[in-house]
Design an enzyme around this catalytic site. Structure first.
Site, PDB file in Angstrom:
ATOM      1  N   ILE A 122      -9.842  -3.465  -0.178  1.00  0.00           N
ATOM      2  CA  ILE A 122     -10.287  -4.815  -0.519  1.00  0.00           C
ATOM      3  C   ILE A 122     -10.196  -5.756   0.684  1.00  0.00           C
ATOM      4  O   ILE A 122      -9.398  -5.526   1.595  1.00  0.00           O
ATOM      5  CB  ILE A 122      -9.464  -5.398  -1.697  1.00  0.00           C
ATOM      6  CG1 ILE A 122      -7.962  -5.411  -1.386  1.00  0.00           C
ATOM      7  CG2 ILE A 122      -9.737  -4.604  -2.975  1.00  0.00           C
ATOM      8  CD1 ILE A 122      -7.128  -6.162  -2.415  1.00  0.00           C
ATOM      9  N   ARG A 180     -11.148 -12.240   6.492  1.00  0.00           N
ATOM     10  CA  ARG A 180      -9.910 -12.866   6.012  1.00  0.00           C
ATOM     11  C   ARG A 180     -10.183 -14.230   5.372  1.00  0.00           C
ATOM     12  O   ARG A 180      -9.433 -14.689   4.517  1.00  0.00           O
ATOM     13  CB  ARG A 180      -8.921 -13.070   7.170  1.00  0.00           C
ATOM     14  CG  ARG A 180      -8.367 -11.791   7.776  1.00  0.00           C
ATOM     15  CD  ARG A 180      -7.191 -12.151   8.685  1.00  0.00           C
ATOM     16  NE  ARG A 180      -6.825 -11.084   9.609  1.00  0.00           N
ATOM     17  CZ  ARG A 180      -6.009 -10.061   9.315  1.00  0.00           C
ATOM     18  NH1 ARG A 180      -5.489  -9.967   8.121  1.00  0.00           N
ATOM     19  NH2 ARG A 180      -5.717  -9.150  10.224  1.00  0.00           N
ATOM     20  N   ASP A 193      -8.159  -8.187   5.643  1.00  0.00           N
ATOM     21  CA  ASP A 193      -9.241  -7.957   6.599  1.00  0.00           C
ATOM     22  C   ASP A 193      -9.788  -6.542   6.567  1.00  0.00           C
ATOM     23  O   ASP A 193      -9.147  -5.614   6.088  1.00  0.00           O
ATOM     24  CB  ASP A 193      -8.718  -8.204   8.024  1.00  0.00           C
ATOM     25  CG  ASP A 193      -7.764  -7.090   8.475  1.00  0.00           C
ATOM     26  OD1 ASP A 193      -6.758  -6.854   7.787  1.00  0.00           O
ATOM     27  OD2 ASP A 193      -8.042  -6.448   9.511  1.00  0.00           O
ATOM     28  N   ASP A 203       0.856  -1.191   0.000  1.00  0.00           N
ATOM     29  CA  ASP A 203       0.000   0.000   0.000  1.00  0.00           C
ATOM     30  C   ASP A 203       0.898   1.249   0.000  1.00  0.00           C
ATOM     31  O   ASP A 203       1.454   1.602  -1.030  1.00  0.00           O
ATOM     32  CB  ASP A 203      -0.914  -0.090   1.229  1.00  0.00           C
ATOM     33  CG  ASP A 203      -1.995   0.966   1.266  1.00  0.00           C
ATOM     34  OD1 ASP A 203      -2.476   1.366   0.197  1.00  0.00           O
ATOM     35  OD2 ASP A 203      -2.388   1.384   2.371  1.00  0.00           O
ATOM     36  N   LYS A 250      -1.034  -1.302  -4.681  1.00  0.00           N
ATOM     37  CA  LYS A 250      -1.772  -0.082  -5.024  1.00  0.00           C
ATOM     38  C   LYS A 250      -0.744   1.006  -5.297  1.00  0.00           C
ATOM     39  O   LYS A 250      -0.376   1.762  -4.387  1.00  0.00           O
ATOM     40  CB  LYS A 250      -2.647   0.360  -3.851  1.00  0.00           C
ATOM     41  CG  LYS A 250      -3.767  -0.588  -3.469  1.00  0.00           C
ATOM     42  CD  LYS A 250      -4.553   0.041  -2.324  1.00  0.00           C
ATOM     43  CE  LYS A 250      -5.408  -0.954  -1.597  1.00  0.00           C
ATOM     44  NZ  LYS A 250      -6.013  -0.383  -0.384  1.00  0.00           N
TER      45      LYS A 250
HETATM   46  P1  IMP Z   1       1.717  -0.244   3.979  1.00  0.00           P
HETATM   47  O1  IMP Z   1       2.210  -0.688   2.630  1.00  0.00           O
HETATM   48  O2  IMP Z   1       2.808  -0.015   4.969  1.00  0.00           O
HETATM   49  O3  IMP Z   1       0.819   0.958   3.882  1.00  0.00           O
HETATM   50  O4  IMP Z   1       0.824  -1.359   4.667  1.00  0.00           O
HETATM   51  C1  IMP Z   1       0.346  -2.450   3.997  1.00  0.00           C
HETATM   52  C2  IMP Z   1      -0.581  -3.168   4.947  1.00  0.00           C
HETATM   53  O5  IMP Z   1      -1.801  -2.429   5.104  1.00  0.00           O
HETATM   54  C3  IMP Z   1      -0.989  -4.517   4.380  1.00  0.00           C
HETATM   55  O6  IMP Z   1      -0.125  -5.534   4.790  1.00  0.00           O
HETATM   56  C4  IMP Z   1      -2.398  -4.674   4.929  1.00  0.00           C
HETATM   57  O7  IMP Z   1      -2.354  -5.254   6.204  1.00  0.00           O
HETATM   58  C5  IMP Z   1      -2.923  -3.273   5.063  1.00  0.00           C
HETATM   59  N1  IMP Z   1      -3.772  -2.915   3.885  1.00  0.00           N
HETATM   60  C6  IMP Z   1      -3.486  -2.007   2.935  1.00  0.00           C
HETATM   61  N2  IMP Z   1      -4.463  -1.920   2.011  1.00  0.00           N
HETATM   62  C7  IMP Z   1      -5.406  -2.813   2.387  1.00  0.00           C
HETATM   63  C8  IMP Z   1      -6.680  -3.205   1.830  1.00  0.00           C
HETATM   64  O8  IMP Z   1      -7.149  -2.737   0.782  1.00  0.00           O
HETATM   65  N3  IMP Z   1      -7.365  -4.154   2.509  1.00  0.00           N
HETATM   66  C9  IMP Z   1      -6.892  -4.710   3.669  1.00  0.00           C
HETATM   67  N4  IMP Z   1      -5.703  -4.389   4.218  1.00  0.00           N
HETATM   68  C10 IMP Z   1      -4.972  -3.444   3.594  1.00  0.00           C
END
Ligand code: IMP
Ligand code: MG
Length: 181
Positions: free
Chosen positions: A155, A167, A161, A105, A133
Site C-alpha cells: 500500500i 507519501r 511510499d 510488516d 499485515k
Molecule cells: P518490517 O516490519 O521490519 O518488515 O518493516 C516495516 C517497514 O516496511 C515499514 O515501516 C515501511 O517502511 C515498510 N513497508 C512495509 N509494508 C509496506 C507497504 O505496504 N507499503 C509501504 N511501505 C511498507
C-alpha cells in the site's frame, strides 16, 4: 484526477476513514497516559502523517521526537541488529515511550528497535501502528494500539511510499501493477 491518482488501482482507506481511526487511537492513548510522562517517537519517514495527526488527537501534555533506523535484514545472523540513521535527541530514561509507526510488516524493524531502546531504561514502551499485515510477521511484536489489519498487499499514501514516492497522497491505496514494471 491528479497525476498521482492515475497510478492507484484501488483506494483502501479514504481520508475520512483514516481521520476517524486516528481520533479513536488518540482517545485510547489519552485515557491510558493520564499522569504519565508521555514521549511519542515517530519512526521516519513513513509515520510522519500518523504522527502529525495522532499527536493532535492526544489531549495530554506530551513530548515528541524522531528516529530513523534501518534493519540489517531478517537473516538469523543479523537478527537483533538495527542501524541508527538518526537517533533520538532526548534522554528516554524514566519516560513512557510510545513508538508511532505507519505499518507493521515482518516486525523485524520494531522488534530490533524495542530491544535497543529498552537498554536506555524508559519506564514503559508501547507501539502504535496505523496498519499491520499479520500474515507477513517473522517475529512477534505486540502493538497495543492498532489502526487497521490488512491483507498482504503493498500500500501507498498517507506517509507510505513506493520508491520514496506517493507519501503525500491523503488516502491509502494499492498501486497499479504497471507502476512496478
Ligand atoms: P518490517 O516490519 O521490519 O518488515 O518493516 C516495516 C517497514 O516496511 C515499514 O515501516 C515501511 O517502511 C515498510 N513497508 C512495509 N509494508 C509496506 C507497504 O505496504 N507499503 C509501504 N511501505 C511498507
Ligand atoms: Mg517506515
Amino acid at each position: 484526477m491528479t497525476v498521482q491518482d492515475k497510478d492507484i488501482k484501488e483506494i483502501l482507506f479514504t481520508e475520512e476513514q483514516l481521520h476517524s481511526k486516528i481520533q479513536e487511537l488518540g482517545k485510547a492513548i489519552t485515557k491510558d497516559y493520564v499522569g504519565k510522562d508521555l514521549l511519542m517517537v515517530s519512526i521516519l519517514k513513513g509515520s510522519v502523517m500518523v504522527m502529525a495527526d495522532l499527536m493532535r488527537a492526544v489531549d495530554l501534555p506530551l513530548e515528541i521526537d524522531f528516529m530513523n533506523v534501518s534493519s540489517y535484514g531478517s537473516g538469523t545472523e543479523t537478527k537483533g541488529s538495527v542501524k541508527i540513521l538518526k537517533d533520538l535527541d532526548v534522554d528516554i530514561k524514566g519516560k513512557d515511550l510510545l513508538i508511532v509507526e505507519d505499518i507493521l510488516d515482518s516486525g523485524v524493524t520494531l522488534h530490533n528497535l524495542i530491544n535497543l531502546l529498552k537498554q536506555r531504561e524508559p519506564r514503559s514502551i508501547e507501539i502504535c501502528t496505523l496498519f499491520s499485515k499479520p500474515d507477513r510477521r517473522q517475529v512477534e511484536v505486540e502493538a497495543k494500539y492498532l489502526g487497521f489489519e490488512i491483507p498482504d498487499a503493498f500500500i501507498v499514501g498517507y506517509g507510505l511510499d513506493y520508491a520514496e514516492k506517493y507519501r503525500n497522497l491523503p488516502y491509502v491505496g494499492i498501486l497499479k501493477e504497471e507502476v512496478y514494471s
